[in-house]
Design an enzyme around this catalytic site. Structure first.
Site, PDB file in Angstrom:
ATOM      1  N   GLU A 261       0.852  -1.190   0.000  1.00 28.14           N
ATOM      2  CA  GLU A 261       0.000   0.000   0.000  1.00 28.14           C
ATOM      3  C   GLU A 261       0.889   1.241   0.000  1.00 28.14           C
ATOM      4  OE1 GLU A 261      -2.790  -0.087   3.210  1.00 28.14           O
ATOM      5  OE2 GLU A 261      -3.764  -1.902   2.486  1.00 28.14           O
ATOM      6  N   HIS A 280      -7.931   1.499   1.707  1.00 24.59           N
ATOM      7  CA  HIS A 280      -7.782   1.238   3.140  1.00 24.59           C
ATOM      8  C   HIS A 280      -8.629   2.235   3.938  1.00 24.59           C
ATOM      9  CE1 HIS A 280      -4.880  -0.811   6.156  1.00 24.59           C
ATOM     10  NE2 HIS A 280      -6.026  -0.518   6.756  1.00 24.59           N
ATOM     11  N   ALA A 281      -9.899   2.310   3.563  1.00 19.38           N
ATOM     12  CA  ALA A 281     -10.814   3.298   4.144  1.00 19.38           C
ATOM     13  C   ALA A 281     -11.912   2.680   4.985  1.00 19.38           C
ATOM     14  CB  ALA A 281     -11.440   4.123   3.025  1.00 19.38           C
TER      15      ALA A 281
END
Length: 314
Positions: A261, A280-281
């Site tokens: 990421e 990645h929320a």
């Protein structure tokens, strides 16, 4: 007391905790091992987001120091080194379980109803009939498998049950009595892959789980199955996932986490038409972030007063 890195709007809770302790307080934005080492040198308490807490970094801290990881996972902390050095490590496992569960179920429903495909077709100027995107499986005929039955996995199951889904799960640490009030039926790992029309991942990244979503296990899933990952990118062999999507064996995947990421701009997952991708929320809501910072600050205050930690890892 230091914050190595964060992406919050401010540090009010943490500053208040430092003031209560009479502690010096510094906020950094580190990404490298060298910068992390400099930031935590002689620190008694470090609140950490993604900074690399390697053995070299941990050695720079004061004896008996405490590391507080903002969040559930602690992959970026060398736990063995911390234990050897007498540094306590803790996390915040309960700040956002409901928010991640909300995101997960949103992904399940989006994939199952093929919302992304309808949306993209209309934006291209098309007006597809529903049968053109068949098959679309009914929820009552869909089995959702969960890899892991911790807080988030159980919260996902509670949200899915009213839709009529059958929910099964594999978790080597769970006992049937622990899930007596849950809609989850525990199964063995092979059965999980064999029966899951939708597989949702809720396990930490450990030597046992890293790469568990591999070519063999994907091939064991029903044709046209779906994958949702709001857990850890390391659980998925992304090359095997792409192969399964390209071949059509998997009908789709919704991914919130990746390895690495950020996902490289030229990564083929970005252009795979049968994916729904979020950065990645899944953890984020206004409430979950307030809770995360408040709970981390409260843990820092306990550490500074020499009290038992609420969520120790080692």
């Amino acid at each position: 007391m230091v914050i190595t890195d964060h992406n919050f709007a401010g540090e009010d809770f943490e500053r208040a905790a430092a003031e209560q302790l009479g502690a010096d307080f510094q906020v950094y934005d580190v990404a490298t091992e060298a910068d992390a080492e400099a930031a935590v040198r002689d620190a008694d308490i470090a609140l950490v987001n993604f900074a690399p807490m390697t053995a070299k970094v941990l050695e720079a801290m004061s004896p008996g120091a405490v590391v507080i990881r903002y969040g559930i996972g602690y992959d970026n902390v060398d736990l063995d080194a911390a234990t050897r050095l007498g540094i306590r490590v803790c996390n915040i496992p309960d700040y956002g379980a409901d928010t991640v569960a909300d995101h997960t179920v949103t992904c399940v429903l989006t994939l199952l109803r093929k919302i992304q495909h309808f949306d993209r077709a209309i934006r291209r100027g098309e007006w597809p009939s529903a049968p053109e995107l068949a098959p679309i499986r009914s929820m009552a005929e869909t089995t959702v498998g969960l890899l892991g039955t911790g807080r988030i996995g159980q919260a996902v199951a509670r949200r899915l049950a009213p839709f009529g889904f059958e929910v099964i799960a594999y978790d080597p640490y769970a006992k049937p009595d622990d899930l007596a009030d849950s809609p989850i039926t525990l199964v063995e790992l092979d059965e999980l892959f064999r029966r899951s029309h939708v597989l949702s991942l809720h396990a930490p990244a450990t030597p046992e789980t890293t790469g568990i979503i591999n070519a063999r296990n994907l091939a064991a899933m029903p044709a046209g199955a779906l994958l949702v990952n709001t857990s850890r990118g390391a659980l998925v062999d992304q090359d095997a996932l792409l192969d399964a999507l390209d071949s059509g064996h998997l009908a789709g995947a919704a991914l919130d986490v990746f390895q690495p990421e950020p996902l490289p701009v030229d990564h083929p997952l970005r252009s795979q038409p049968n994916t729904v991708l979020t950065p990645h929320a899944a953890f984020y809501s206004e409430k979950s972030i307030r809770d995360l910072q408040r709970l981390a600050a409260e843990e820092a205050a306990r550490a500074g007063r020499g009290e038992p930690l609420r969520c120790p890892i080692n």
